[in-house]
Design a protein around this motif. Structure first.
Motif, PDB file in Angstrom:
ATOM      1  N   ARG A  50       0.815  -1.317  -0.046  1.00 58.63           N
ATOM      2  CA  ARG A  50      -0.050  -0.104  -0.030  1.00 58.63           C
ATOM      3  C   ARG A  50       0.930   1.331   0.008  1.00 58.63           C
ATOM      4  O   ARG A  50       0.425   2.246  -0.757  1.00 58.63           O
ATOM      5  N   TYR A  51       1.803   1.178   0.780  1.00 58.80           N
ATOM      6  CA  TYR A  51       2.799   2.486   0.733  1.00 58.80           C
ATOM      7  C   TYR A  51       3.435   2.795  -0.532  1.00 58.80           C
ATOM      8  O   TYR A  51       3.548   3.808  -1.142  1.00 58.80           O
ATOM      9  N   ALA A  52       4.055   1.494  -1.078  1.00 57.06           N
ATOM     10  CA  ALA A  52       4.487   1.840  -2.697  1.00 57.06           C
ATOM     11  C   ALA A  52       3.627   2.253  -3.585  1.00 57.06           C
ATOM     12  O   ALA A  52       3.641   3.192  -4.330  1.00 57.06           O
ATOM     13  N   SER A  53       2.251   1.791  -3.315  1.00 59.38           N
ATOM     14  CA  SER A  53       1.301   2.324  -4.474  1.00 59.38           C
ATOM     15  C   SER A  53       0.958   3.886  -4.037  1.00 59.38           C
ATOM     16  O   SER A  53       0.896   4.582  -5.176  1.00 59.38           O
ATOM     17  N   GLU A  54       0.852   4.114  -2.883  1.00 54.68           N
ATOM     18  CA  GLU A  54       0.457   5.526  -2.462  1.00 54.68           C
ATOM     19  C   GLU A  54       1.743   6.414  -2.972  1.00 54.68           C
ATOM     20  O   GLU A  54       1.375   7.548  -3.482  1.00 54.68           O
ATOM     21  N   ALA A  55       2.718   5.989  -2.978  1.00 53.45           N
ATOM     22  CA  ALA A  55       4.126   6.707  -3.317  1.00 53.45           C
ATOM     23  C   ALA A  55       3.907   6.881  -4.877  1.00 53.45           C
ATOM     24  O   ALA A  55       4.119   8.086  -5.429  1.00 53.45           O
ATOM     25  N   MET A  56       3.801   5.909  -5.716  1.00 59.29           N
ATOM     26  CA  MET A  56       3.281   6.242  -7.071  1.00 59.29           C
ATOM     27  C   MET A  56       2.248   6.829  -7.446  1.00 59.29           C
ATOM     28  O   MET A  56       2.520   7.865  -8.315  1.00 59.29           O
ATOM     29  N   ALA A  58       1.140   9.438  -5.901  1.00 60.70           N
ATOM     30  CA  ALA A  58       1.417  10.642  -5.237  1.00 60.70           C
ATOM     31  C   ALA A  58       2.625  11.237  -6.223  1.00 60.70           C
ATOM     32  O   ALA A  58       3.015  12.386  -5.939  1.00 60.70           O
ATOM     33  N   GLY A  59       3.016  10.540  -7.316  1.00 57.48           N
ATOM     34  CA  GLY A  59       3.745  11.205  -8.353  1.00 57.48           C
ATOM     35  C   GLY A  59       5.311  10.858  -8.018  1.00 57.48           C
ATOM     36  O   GLY A  59       6.089  11.561  -8.784  1.00 57.48           O
ATOM     37  N   HIS A  60       5.764  10.177  -7.052  1.00 53.78           N
ATOM     38  CA  HIS A  60       7.187   9.716  -6.729  1.00 53.78           C
ATOM     39  C   HIS A  60       7.659   8.673  -7.852  1.00 53.78           C
ATOM     40  O   HIS A  60       8.002   7.707  -7.310  1.00 53.78           O
ATOM     41  N   ASN A  61       7.662   9.096  -8.910  1.00 49.89           N
ATOM     42  CA  ASN A  61       8.212   8.017 -10.048  1.00 49.89           C
ATOM     43  C   ASN A  61       9.412   8.497 -10.733  1.00 49.89           C
ATOM     44  O   ASN A  61       9.724   7.746 -11.813  1.00 49.89           O
ATOM     45  N   LEU A  69      16.955   8.477  -0.945  1.00 52.12           N
ATOM     46  CA  LEU A  69      15.850   9.259  -0.379  1.00 52.12           C
ATOM     47  C   LEU A  69      16.321   9.620   1.122  1.00 52.12           C
ATOM     48  O   LEU A  69      16.532   8.866   2.112  1.00 52.12           O
ATOM     49  N   PRO A  70      16.410  11.034   1.586  1.00 55.41           N
ATOM     50  CA  PRO A  70      16.867  11.343   2.705  1.00 55.41           C
ATOM     51  C   PRO A  70      16.013  10.815   3.805  1.00 55.41           C
ATOM     52  O   PRO A  70      16.830  10.242   4.962  1.00 55.41           O
ATOM     53  N   ALA A  71      14.708  10.539   3.816  1.00 56.68           N
ATOM     54  CA  ALA A  71      14.056  10.062   4.970  1.00 56.68           C
ATOM     55  C   ALA A  71      14.565   8.577   5.283  1.00 56.68           C
ATOM     56  O   ALA A  71      14.408   8.067   6.463  1.00 56.68           O
ATOM     57  N   LEU A  72      14.766   7.639   4.140  1.00 58.22           N
ATOM     58  CA  LEU A  72      14.886   6.203   4.234  1.00 58.22           C
ATOM     59  C   LEU A  72      16.474   6.273   4.864  1.00 58.22           C
ATOM     60  O   LEU A  72      16.922   5.422   5.792  1.00 58.22           O
ATOM     61  N   MET A 273       9.582   2.357  -4.072  1.00 58.99           N
ATOM     62  CA  MET A 273      10.020   1.558  -3.208  1.00 58.99           C
ATOM     63  C   MET A 273      10.885   2.047  -1.907  1.00 58.99           C
ATOM     64  O   MET A 273      10.433   1.848  -0.904  1.00 58.99           O
ATOM     65  N   GLN A 274      11.518   3.206  -2.330  1.00 57.56           N
ATOM     66  CA  GLN A 274      12.303   3.815  -0.992  1.00 57.56           C
ATOM     67  C   GLN A 274      11.166   4.704  -0.300  1.00 57.56           C
ATOM     68  O   GLN A 274      11.231   4.570   1.062  1.00 57.56           O
ATOM     69  N   TYR A 275      10.307   5.416  -0.803  1.00 61.56           N
ATOM     70  CA  TYR A 275       9.161   5.947  -0.091  1.00 61.56           C
ATOM     71  C   TYR A 275       8.435   4.907   0.822  1.00 61.56           C
ATOM     72  O   TYR A 275       8.342   5.043   2.018  1.00 61.56           O
TER      73      TYR A 275
END
Length: 388
Positions: A50-56, A58-61, A69-72, A273-275
């Motif tokens: 779900r997190y990966a799908s939401e990242a996609m 949201a435009g993180h592609n 990714l700094p957060a990761l 995936m990083q998100y």
């Protein structure tokens, strides 16, 4: 089929199709139960998907930052400090890679030069020696012997030379399922103290250590962390080996050189995936429960094989356990494995495949990174085998 007028001069003349591909094709041909591959056949966390799908969505592609990714990176730094007491600077000492394999390759490529020597312990994951040879360096192979597969530190001391640039470790170990101990870490620190030796520590199974034992990461020991490149895998930790996202941790001086290679090898790992991984790292129960999860699978397979003629060797960690058939047959392990596939319909891996010279101790590797039904079905077939 095209005929090329160009002669290809191989840089890896001793490398052919990997045993994993060969066994995989043979297993598919005979529709064998697959206990050979260290890849889970069960689903990953629904939250992670779900997190990966939401990242996609949201435009993180698009491309992520080259370093990750700094957060990761910040989440990895915090996790490592919490588990092992070592605080890596997320800006300069943590890099997200397109798989642990890429991290290993970049580390060897960046830090090993032609004429250097690199100590490798066999049985070894099959990519280590080719990576060394591509640099024009010399692999110095030290063999680990069944049934304990412990590191012979006196031999290591004798094989260290002025040309030794790197020592490659893997803990928990593939294929043997052994782990490093505190005594191993103490001996390693003494042997490398005052030297220019880099330790490349493959710790992709860091969260799969059994029976309440500690994972003795190089990050746990300040003197070793200062000279180590530690490689970990999100794919192994979260049952998503196909995502191909890994992590590399190292002191800034080493990481600067590794990043130079990484930026031209892959530049960046997959962005959505990083998100997703950054979000799920905020839920530590996912990785803190992995040892118990896989220990249950190890114990299930052990119990199911109690009546088999195989002699099981202890598994301290990883997705694997070894089994000896030396008392059953004089066959080579590769022949025994083929017989298991063609006559009994179950696929395993011959441990000789993890030795460059094919050293054969009549031991096979079983993977328990499978659903319970697959483990029980495979074990039932192995209980039926007999002597050749």
């Amino acid at each position: 089929m095209l005929h090329s007028p160009v002669t290809a001069r191989s840089r890896l003349p001793h490398v052919g199709t990997t045993i994993f591909s060969v066994i995989g094709q043979l297993a598919a041909q005979h529709q064998a139960i697959n206990l050979s591959q260290g890849a889970p056949n069960f689903p990953c966390s629904e939250a992670l998907l779900r997190y990966a799908s939401e990242a996609m969505q949201a435009g993180h592609n698009q491309y992520a930052p080259m370093t990750g990714l700094p957060a990761l990176r910040e989440a990895i730094s915090a996790k490592t400090e919490a588990l092992y007491g070592c605080r890596y600077d997320s800006e300069h000492e943590v890099t997200i890679m397109a798989s642990a394999s890429e991290a290993l390759f970049c580390a060897v490529n960046a830090l090993v030069h032609a004429g250097d020597e690199v100590i490798v312990f066999e049985p070894a994951f099959d990519s280590y020696i080719p990576m060394i040879e591509l640099q024009g360096a010399t692999p110095v192979v030290i063999k680990l012997a069944a049934p304990n597969f412990s590191i012979p530190w006196d031999e290591v001391a004798a094989r260290i030379s002025p040309r030794t640039r790197m020592l490659i470790l893997n803990t928990p170990h593939n294929p043997t399922g052994t782990t490093l101990s505190a005594a191993d870490a103490t001996r390693l620190q003494a042997l490398t103290e005052g030297s220019d030796i880099v330790i490349l520590s493959d710790e992709v199974y860091e969260h799969v250590v059994f029976d309440g034992a500690l994972h003795h990461s190089m990050s746990r020991y300040p003197a070793l962390a200062a000279r180590s490149v530690v490689v970990t895998s999100f794919g192994k930790t979260y049952h998503v080996t196909g995502w191909r996202v890994g992590c590399c941790l190292a002191p800034q001086a080493l990481m600067e050189e590794i990043r130079k290679v990484h930026q031209f090898a892959m530049f960046a790992a997959d962005t959505p995936m990083q998100y997703a991984l950054a979000r799920i790292l905020a839920e530590p129960e996912h990785y803190l429960g992995f040892s118990a999860f896989y220990q249950r699978k190890r114990d299930l397979l052990c119990a199911a094989l109690a009546d088999s003629p195989l002699q099981l060797l202890p598994s301290q960690g990883s997705f694997f356990m070894l089994a000896s058939f030396a008392h059953l047959s004089d066959e080579r392990d590769s022949e025994f494995v083929q017989r298991l596939i063609t006559r009994h319909g179950v696929a395993t891996i011959p441990v000789s495949a993890f030795y460059r010279d094919g050293t054969d101790q009549r031991v096979i590797r079983l993977s328990f990174a499978k659903d319970d039904a697959t483990l029980l079905a495979g074990a039932a077939r192995l209980c039926e085998i007999g002597a050749a």
